[in-house]
Write a protein that holds these residues in place. Sequence first.
Motif, PDB file in Angstrom:
ATOM      1  N   TYR A  75      71.851  23.382  25.301  1.00 38.08           N
ATOM      2  CA  TYR A  75      70.823  24.330  24.872  1.00 38.08           C
ATOM      3  C   TYR A  75      71.362  25.762  24.928  1.00 38.08           C
ATOM      4  O   TYR A  75      71.081  26.577  24.054  1.00 38.08           O
ATOM      5  CB  TYR A  75      69.558  24.184  25.726  1.00 38.08           C
ATOM      6  N   PRO A  82      65.091  24.497  26.046  1.00 35.53           N
ATOM      7  CA  PRO A  82      64.774  23.207  25.411  1.00 35.53           C
ATOM      8  C   PRO A  82      63.517  23.250  24.541  1.00 35.53           C
ATOM      9  O   PRO A  82      63.476  22.621  23.483  1.00 35.53           O
ATOM     10  CB  PRO A  82      64.582  22.269  26.611  1.00 35.53           C
ATOM     11  N   LEU A  91      66.246  23.424  15.348  1.00 33.43           N
ATOM     12  CA  LEU A  91      67.595  23.125  15.828  1.00 33.43           C
ATOM     13  C   LEU A  91      68.599  23.212  14.680  1.00 33.43           C
ATOM     14  O   LEU A  91      69.678  23.779  14.830  1.00 33.43           O
ATOM     15  CB  LEU A  91      67.628  21.734  16.462  1.00 33.43           C
ATOM     16  N   GLU A 125      74.525  15.799  19.863  1.00 29.22           N
ATOM     17  CA  GLU A 125      73.783  15.290  21.020  1.00 29.22           C
ATOM     18  C   GLU A 125      72.290  15.596  20.906  1.00 29.22           C
ATOM     19  O   GLU A 125      71.454  14.736  21.184  1.00 29.22           O
ATOM     20  CB  GLU A 125      74.352  15.915  22.297  1.00 29.22           C
ATOM     21  N   LEU A 126      71.949  16.803  20.504  1.00 28.12           N
ATOM     22  CA  LEU A 126      70.540  17.223  20.506  1.00 28.12           C
ATOM     23  C   LEU A 126      69.768  16.797  19.265  1.00 28.12           C
ATOM     24  O   LEU A 126      68.541  16.767  19.283  1.00 28.12           O
ATOM     25  CB  LEU A 126      70.451  18.742  20.677  1.00 28.12           C
ATOM     26  N   SER A 127      70.460  16.484  18.187  1.00 30.70           N
ATOM     27  CA  SER A 127      69.748  16.107  16.955  1.00 30.70           C
ATOM     28  C   SER A 127      69.376  14.630  16.930  1.00 30.70           C
ATOM     29  O   SER A 127      68.486  14.238  16.173  1.00 30.70           O
ATOM     30  CB  SER A 127      70.580  16.467  15.726  1.00 30.70           C
ATOM     31  N   LYS A 131      69.809  10.172  22.088  1.00 29.97           N
ATOM     32  CA  LYS A 131      70.820  10.897  22.874  1.00 29.97           C
ATOM     33  C   LYS A 131      70.203  12.104  23.562  1.00 29.97           C
ATOM     34  O   LYS A 131      70.536  12.418  24.704  1.00 29.97           O
ATOM     35  CB  LYS A 131      71.971  11.363  21.973  1.00 29.97           C
ATOM     36  N   ARG A 132      69.299  12.761  22.857  1.00 29.20           N
ATOM     37  CA  ARG A 132      68.671  13.954  23.429  1.00 29.20           C
ATOM     38  C   ARG A 132      67.794  13.599  24.636  1.00 29.20           C
ATOM     39  O   ARG A 132      67.800  14.302  25.640  1.00 29.20           O
ATOM     40  CB  ARG A 132      67.840  14.679  22.376  1.00 29.20           C
ATOM     41  N   TYR A 135      70.078  12.989  27.445  1.00 25.45           N
ATOM     42  CA  TYR A 135      70.672  14.262  27.875  1.00 25.45           C
ATOM     43  C   TYR A 135      69.661  15.080  28.677  1.00 25.45           C
ATOM     44  O   TYR A 135      70.004  15.643  29.722  1.00 25.45           O
ATOM     45  CB  TYR A 135      71.150  15.062  26.655  1.00 25.45           C
ATOM     46  N   ASP A 136      68.424  15.130  28.220  1.00 22.85           N
ATOM     47  CA  ASP A 136      67.378  15.873  28.930  1.00 22.85           C
ATOM     48  C   ASP A 136      67.131  15.283  30.321  1.00 22.85           C
ATOM     49  O   ASP A 136      66.938  16.023  31.287  1.00 22.85           O
ATOM     50  CB  ASP A 136      66.084  15.909  28.124  1.00 22.85           C
TER      51      ASP A 136
END
Length: 143
Positions: A75, A82, A91, A125-127, A131-132, A135-136
């Motif tokens: 982030y 986030p 994003l 990773e975030l899209s 995975k997001r 990750y969070d």
Amino acid sequence: MGTPANRAAAYEALQLARRKHESDDDDAARKMTNKSLHLFETGEARAFLVYLEKFGVGSAIWKRMQGVLQANNFYEVFGCAPAEAADLASLKRMYHALSLELHPDKNHHKLAERAFQRVNEAFAELSDPHKRAAYDRDLRQRP
């Protein structure tokens, strides 16, 4: 028109400026480039000075690259919380803006490729929703 001696001294000052830049001493590189321009103005020295101002240490692009490379999490790579990257559209906007600024074809700084790779890694990773989420969870568990 300058004398041949001034032209030679200007060339030497410009070469020293390039070496200073390679050793990450952009303040000295700017001083030597300005000295070169004062002795004998060339397009090469003028272009190098523009390059230093755009990509050199302390420039806005350099600061952005440092922010990306020193970010503690994905982030921070995008410079947001986030919640700000909650929807995929925002994003993507942040990713697009950063990738244009840091793409090695447009940004000729030696750190640009590494910063660009980090932005791509963060976006990948975030899209992806799965995975997001993982990750969070990991991010919340960090001390």
